[in-house]
Enzyme design. Structure first.
Site, short mmCIF file in Angstrom:
data_model
loop_
_atom_site.label_atom_id
_atom_site.label_comp_id
_atom_site.label_asym_id
_atom_site.label_seq_id
_atom_site.Cartn_x
_atom_site.Cartn_y
_atom_site.Cartn_z
N THR A 164 -25.65 -14.61 3.72
CA THR A 164 -25.95 -13.30 3.17
C THR A 164 -27.26 -13.38 2.41
O THR A 164 -27.97 -14.40 2.48
CB THR A 164 -24.76 -12.77 2.33
OG1 THR A 164 -25.04 -11.43 1.94
CG2 THR A 164 -24.48 -13.62 1.11
N LYS A 185 -30.51 -14.46 5.61
CA LYS A 185 -30.31 -14.09 7.02
C LYS A 185 -31.55 -14.29 7.89
O LYS A 185 -31.43 -14.67 9.05
CB LYS A 185 -29.85 -12.63 7.11
CG LYS A 185 -28.47 -12.38 6.52
CD LYS A 185 -28.06 -10.95 6.76
CE LYS A 185 -26.89 -10.57 5.90
NZ LYS A 185 -26.37 -9.25 6.25
N ASP A 207 -23.89 -8.08 12.31
CA ASP A 207 -24.10 -6.91 11.44
C ASP A 207 -24.32 -5.61 12.22
O ASP A 207 -23.75 -4.57 11.88
CB ASP A 207 -25.33 -7.13 10.56
CG ASP A 207 -25.04 -8.05 9.37
OD1 ASP A 207 -23.88 -8.09 8.93
OD2 ASP A 207 -25.98 -8.72 8.90
N GLY A 215 -33.55 5.84 4.90
CA GLY A 215 -33.84 4.45 4.56
C GLY A 215 -34.44 3.71 5.74
O GLY A 215 -33.95 3.81 6.87
N ALA A 232 -31.80 -2.81 6.04
CA ALA A 232 -30.58 -2.22 6.63
C ALA A 232 -30.92 -1.01 7.48
O ALA A 232 -30.35 -0.82 8.56
CB ALA A 232 -29.62 -1.82 5.51
P1 ATR Z 1 -31.87 -3.43 2.36
O1 ATR Z 1 -32.02 -4.78 2.96
O2 ATR Z 1 -30.58 -3.21 1.66
O3 ATR Z 1 -32.20 -2.33 3.30
P2 ATR Z 1 -34.48 -3.00 1.23
O4 ATR Z 1 -35.09 -3.56 2.46
O5 ATR Z 1 -35.03 -3.38 -0.09
O6 ATR Z 1 -32.95 -3.38 1.15
O7 ATR Z 1 -34.48 -1.40 1.39
C1 ATR Z 1 -34.12 -0.56 0.35
C2 ATR Z 1 -34.19 0.88 0.84
O8 ATR Z 1 -33.87 1.75 -0.25
C3 ATR Z 1 -35.57 1.30 1.30
O9 ATR Z 1 -35.43 2.31 2.27
C4 ATR Z 1 -36.17 1.85 0.01
O10 ATR Z 1 -37.24 2.72 0.19
P3 ATR Z 1 -38.75 2.14 0.25
O11 ATR Z 1 -38.92 1.60 1.63
O12 ATR Z 1 -39.62 3.32 -0.02
O13 ATR Z 1 -38.83 1.09 -0.82
C5 ATR Z 1 -34.98 2.61 -0.52
N1 ATR Z 1 -35.11 2.84 -1.96
C6 ATR Z 1 -35.01 1.93 -2.93
N2 ATR Z 1 -35.19 2.51 -4.12
C7 ATR Z 1 -35.42 3.83 -3.90
C8 ATR Z 1 -35.66 4.97 -4.71
N3 ATR Z 1 -35.73 4.87 -6.05
N4 ATR Z 1 -35.85 6.16 -4.11
C9 ATR Z 1 -35.80 6.29 -2.77
N5 ATR Z 1 -35.55 5.25 -1.94
C10 ATR Z 1 -35.37 4.04 -2.49
#
Ligand code: ATR
Length: 338
Positions: free
Chosen positions: A87, A91, A147, A172, A176
């Site tokens: 995790t 990964k 996943d 997003g 993920a």
């Molecule tokens: P994961 O592996 O869980 O997807 P990540 O790659 O850090 O983690 O992605 C986090 C997601 O949450 C991204 O889509 C991020 O948007 P950005 O690409 O603009 O960073 C989104 N996210 C995190 N904080 C945010 C916030 N305050 N408002 C809107 N989107 C947010």
């Protein structure tokens, strides 16, 4: 990701002793490596499954710093663990440290499951735990990714959604979000709308999909009219004061027949509460956690996973005795992609 911010003393429920066979010299081990790892729900889920299948196996969680990942994987090989889960943050790193890849790793570029295998005298690779009396000629690690499949299985089982032909809004485009978008495209989604705070990341994912799946309709931005499904793959909602991950002025959750949040802790984010109040069907990311683990168990054991037992163990571990959510202040928060 898997943000797990606070401690809860009785967090890790144990497998009842009477269900598990006693640990002895034949007991085999599986482990999850992560950093941090102490709030992982996987040991509860997998140990319940091992007990239900009558396997003299145990599943443990190991905190492994990224700089030690290679050594830790080699250690699992040397000590002949049955298999591993990986995790955050391992990964992607693990792709460089496994000896053989399943197609799923080539497809998604990440490893979350490893089966440790031995080569017999005929040259056949078999799960290492099958070598009880003879020694394998060689041992290898075989990497898988469970996943992406878990996303579509959870949508099907928990929301009765078939992705093929559906209109989907995906919020997003981080780690993920990217995998979810690619998986939806691979399953012939009817029309995909991608929204992300950082517009360029959504555009990059859209471009990747256009390259890999020529026939998929994909747009960056909010849809007009109704969608079959809206998915939150952002981290918005992990903290109680987070605003909605969707811009109300551009899209109302009432436009979505079904709404899925990859976050499962808390059980009902503001996003899901709002969707439910508006009449949409809802599900959280617990199913993703469940189905990635169920597939890993099947890869290791070759047996069908006892889904209901695994789900019950997860719910008990994460939410307490009932499926009612525990108080916000004491519960660590997580999403299903950790
Ligand atoms: P994961 O592996 O869980 O997807 P990540 O790659 O850090 O983690 O992605 C986090 C997601 O949450 C991204 O889509 C991020 O948007 P950005 O690409 O603009 O960073 C989104 N996210 C995190 N904080 C945010 C916030 N305050 N408002 C809107 N989107 C947010």
């Amino acid at each position: 990701m898997g943000f797990e911010l606070s401690l809860r003393l009785n967090y890790n429920h144990r497998v009842p002793e009477e269900l598990a066979s006693p640990i002895n010299a034949s007991t085999r081990i599986c482990a999850v490596y992560g950093f941090p790892i102490k709030h992982s729900a996987s040991p509860a889920m997998q140990n319940a499954a091992f007990a239900a299948l009558g396997l003299n196996w145990r599943y443990i969680a190991c905190e492994v710093a990224p700089e030690n990942l290679r050594t830790a994987i080699e250690g699992a090989k040397a000590t002949r663990l049955v298999g591993l889960n990986l995790t955050v943050p391992h990964k992607l790193l693990a792709v460089d440290f496994v000896d053989a890849f399943d197609e799923s790793v080539k497809m998604w570029g990440a490893v979350n499951t490893i089966r440790i295998e031995g080569r017999d005298k005929n040259g056949t690779w078999l799960p290492i735990y099958q070598f009880t009396d003879v020694h394998p000629e060689k041992i290898r690690t075989h990497g898988f990714n469970t996943d992406a499949e878990a996303i579509t299985r959870s949508l099907r089982e928990d929301l009765n959604i078939e992705v093929a032909g559906s209109r989907v809004l995906l919020l997003g485009a981080g780690g993920a979000g990217r995998v979810a978008a690619l998986k939806l495209a691979a399953e012939n989604v009817g029309e995909l709308f991608l929204v992300n705070r950082t517009h360029s990341k959504a555009s990059a994912v859209a471009a990747e999909i256009r390259r890999r799946h020529l026939n998929v309709k994909i747009q960056v931005g909010y849809p007009r009219g109704e969608v079959d499904l809206c998915i939150n793959a952002t981290s918005m909602g992990l903290s109680p004061n987070d605003p909605l991950p969707v811009d109300n002025k551009q899209f109302s959750l009432r436009q979505a027949h079904a709404v899925y949040d990859m976050i499962y802790r808390p059980a009902e984010t503001l996003f899901l509460q709002t969707a439910k109040a508006g009449g949409s069907r809802i599900a959280n990311g617990l199913g993703m956690l469940l189905y990635q683990g169920a597939k890993a168990l099947e890869i290791w054991s070759g047996q069908p996973a006892p889904i209901a037992i695994m789900r019950a163990a997860l719910e008990k571990n994460i939410y307490g005795e009932s499926t009612v959510q525990s108080p916000q202040s004491t519960v660590p928060k997580s999403n299903a992609v950790g």
